[in-house]
Design a protein around this motif. Structure first.
Motif, PDB file in Angstrom:
ATOM      1  N   GLY A  77     -41.939 -12.020 -10.465  1.00  0.00           N
ATOM      2  CA  GLY A  77     -41.300 -11.800 -12.237  1.00  0.00           C
ATOM      3  C   GLY A  77     -42.078 -12.585 -13.042  1.00  0.00           C
ATOM      4  N   TYR A  82     -34.978 -17.990 -11.647  1.00  0.00           N
ATOM      5  CA  TYR A  82     -35.098 -17.558  -9.869  1.00  0.00           C
ATOM      6  C   TYR A  82     -36.472 -18.352  -9.405  1.00  0.00           C
ATOM      7  CZ  TYR A  82     -30.675 -15.513 -11.175  1.00  0.00           C
ATOM      8  OH  TYR A  82     -29.273 -14.818 -11.707  1.00  0.00           O
ATOM      9  N   ALA A 111     -38.230  -9.305 -13.113  1.00  0.00           N
ATOM     10  CA  ALA A 111     -38.376  -8.422 -11.931  1.00  0.00           C
ATOM     11  C   ALA A 111     -37.375  -7.541 -13.232  1.00  0.00           C
ATOM     12  CB  ALA A 111     -36.923  -8.515 -10.617  1.00  0.00           C
ATOM     13  N   LEU A 112     -35.563  -8.021 -13.289  1.00  0.00           N
ATOM     14  CA  LEU A 112     -35.101  -7.541 -14.244  1.00  0.00           C
ATOM     15  C   LEU A 112     -35.220  -6.702 -15.238  1.00  0.00           C
ATOM     16  CD1 LEU A 112     -34.044  -8.802 -17.250  1.00  0.00           C
ATOM     17  CD2 LEU A 112     -32.943 -10.153 -15.645  1.00  0.00           C
ATOM     18  N   SER A 129     -27.039 -12.215 -15.344  1.00  0.00           N
ATOM     19  CA  SER A 129     -27.787 -11.797 -14.181  1.00  0.00           C
ATOM     20  C   SER A 129     -26.829 -13.477 -13.119  1.00  0.00           C
ATOM     21  CB  SER A 129     -29.251 -12.621 -14.355  1.00  0.00           C
ATOM     22  OG  SER A 129     -30.149 -12.410 -13.212  1.00  0.00           O
ATOM     23  N   SER A 131     -27.111 -14.343  -9.471  1.00  0.00           N
ATOM     24  CA  SER A 131     -28.170 -14.148  -7.557  1.00  0.00           C
ATOM     25  C   SER A 131     -26.869 -13.880  -6.410  1.00  0.00           C
ATOM     26  CB  SER A 131     -29.058 -15.513  -7.700  1.00  0.00           C
ATOM     27  OG  SER A 131     -29.315 -15.380  -5.981  1.00  0.00           O
ATOM     28  N   VAL A 157     -26.372  -7.758 -13.554  1.00  0.00           N
ATOM     29  CA  VAL A 157     -27.980  -7.667 -12.778  1.00  0.00           C
ATOM     30  C   VAL A 157     -27.556  -8.230 -11.646  1.00  0.00           C
ATOM     31  CG1 VAL A 157     -30.528  -8.443 -13.104  1.00  0.00           C
ATOM     32  CG2 VAL A 157     -29.312  -6.906 -15.152  1.00  0.00           C
ATOM     33  N   TYR A 159     -29.444  -9.818  -8.463  1.00  0.00           N
ATOM     34  CA  TYR A 159     -30.221  -9.864  -7.883  1.00  0.00           C
ATOM     35  C   TYR A 159     -30.145 -10.729  -6.396  1.00  0.00           C
ATOM     36  CZ  TYR A 159     -34.155 -10.719 -11.450  1.00  0.00           C
ATOM     37  OH  TYR A 159     -35.266 -10.302 -12.834  1.00  0.00           O
ATOM     38  N   ASN A 160     -30.910 -10.552  -5.697  1.00  0.00           N
ATOM     39  CA  ASN A 160     -31.264 -10.829  -4.376  1.00  0.00           C
ATOM     40  C   ASN A 160     -29.454 -10.158  -4.036  1.00  0.00           C
ATOM     41  OD1 ASN A 160     -33.075 -13.014  -4.015  1.00  0.00           O
ATOM     42  ND2 ASN A 160     -31.886 -14.597  -4.978  1.00  0.00           N
ATOM     43  N   ILE A 218     -33.062  -4.985  -7.221  1.00  0.00           N
ATOM     44  CA  ILE A 218     -31.857  -5.192  -7.952  1.00  0.00           C
ATOM     45  C   ILE A 218     -31.420  -4.230  -8.474  1.00  0.00           C
ATOM     46  CG2 ILE A 218     -32.519  -5.785 -10.888  1.00  0.00           C
ATOM     47  CD1 ILE A 218     -33.922  -7.988  -9.705  1.00  0.00           C
TER      48      ILE A 218
END
Length: 245
Positions: A77, A82, A111-112, A129, A131, A157, A159-160, A218
């Protein structure tokens, strides 16, 4: 610092490609090094570490750079989302090397953004966003951020979202979001974006199964205005309230 984009070599930014081409040393996590076109690594020293080897990775990259070798640290990304850019800069500062080592960040497609493109237009209004990994951030802090962002009606959003060790975090996050969102709220899921085995689908908050996600996924949860348009996910910006569309 180079961001490789979401996966496909065609999404590697030209400046990022040039930086890797001229580097003598390329440092990265194995999964991210696999995203680098093989021809760009030919003839270079490649330093690979595992998932929890971030500090070692930075130390080895700094040592190479201090020895005068052009060194690239790659992240999937964007390196500043991140990614490794923060840790490298933090370690340079902690060791008094800022200014001694030439430092630069070349942006990549986050990545988003790759996930959003595959889903349609879920991020065309305000979004947050978060994580869900609690390796470095306490879960209580993460849960509070999810709660407040959902309460503020941001598109979220995630992540992880889910790993074997954190199998229940995504379900808890969805439960928290559900306090502020209706059951029909669209949820977009993108796994392995722009890589072999890519999966993309849109479901509802009520129909979402946390078990479908892993660390290569995601998850995007819509806000109160998000809807589907055919198979796509759409968060209107508000033009329809001001203009005749």
């Amino acid at each position: 610092m180079v961001g490789l984009g979401p996966g496909d070599a065609g999404l590697l930014a030209p400046m990022a490609r040039r930086a890797i081409e001229r580097a003598r040393v390329v440092v990265g996590y194995g999964t991210y090094l696999d995203l680098v076109p093989r021809e760009l690594l030919a003839g270079k020293d490649v330093i690979e570490t595992g998932m929890t080897g971030e500090v070692e990775r930075c130390e080895r990259a700094m040592a190479e750079a201090l020895a005068g070798r052009d060194t690239v640290v790659v992240s999937g990304g964007d390196a500043g989302v991140y990614g490794m850019a923060g840790l490298v800069l933090e370690m340079l500062a902690a060791r008094g090397c800022v200014g001694e080592v030439e430092f630069s960040v070349i942006p990549g497609i986050a990545a988003l953004l790759g996930a959003a493109a595959l889903l349609g237009a879920p991020l065309t209004h305000d979004f947050a966003s978060v994580s869900l990994s609690d390796l470095l951030t306490p879960w209580e802090v993460i849960e509070r951020r999810v709660d407040l962002a959902a309460q503020a009606d941001f598109v979220l959003v995630l992540y992880n979202p889910r790993s074997k060790r954190r199998a229940g975090h995504l379900a808890k996050a969805v439960e928290t979001i559900g306090k502020w969102r209706g059951p029909d709220t669209p949820v977009g899921v993108v796994r392995r974006a722009y890589r072999p085995g890519q999966e993309v689908f849109v479901t509802s908050l009520a129909g979402f199964d946390p078990g479908c996600a892993d660390m290569l996924t995601i998850v995007i949860v819509g806000n109160s205005a998000t809807r589907t348009a055919g198979t796509w996910m759409l968060t209107p910006r508000g033009y329809g309230r001001k203009y005749r569309l």
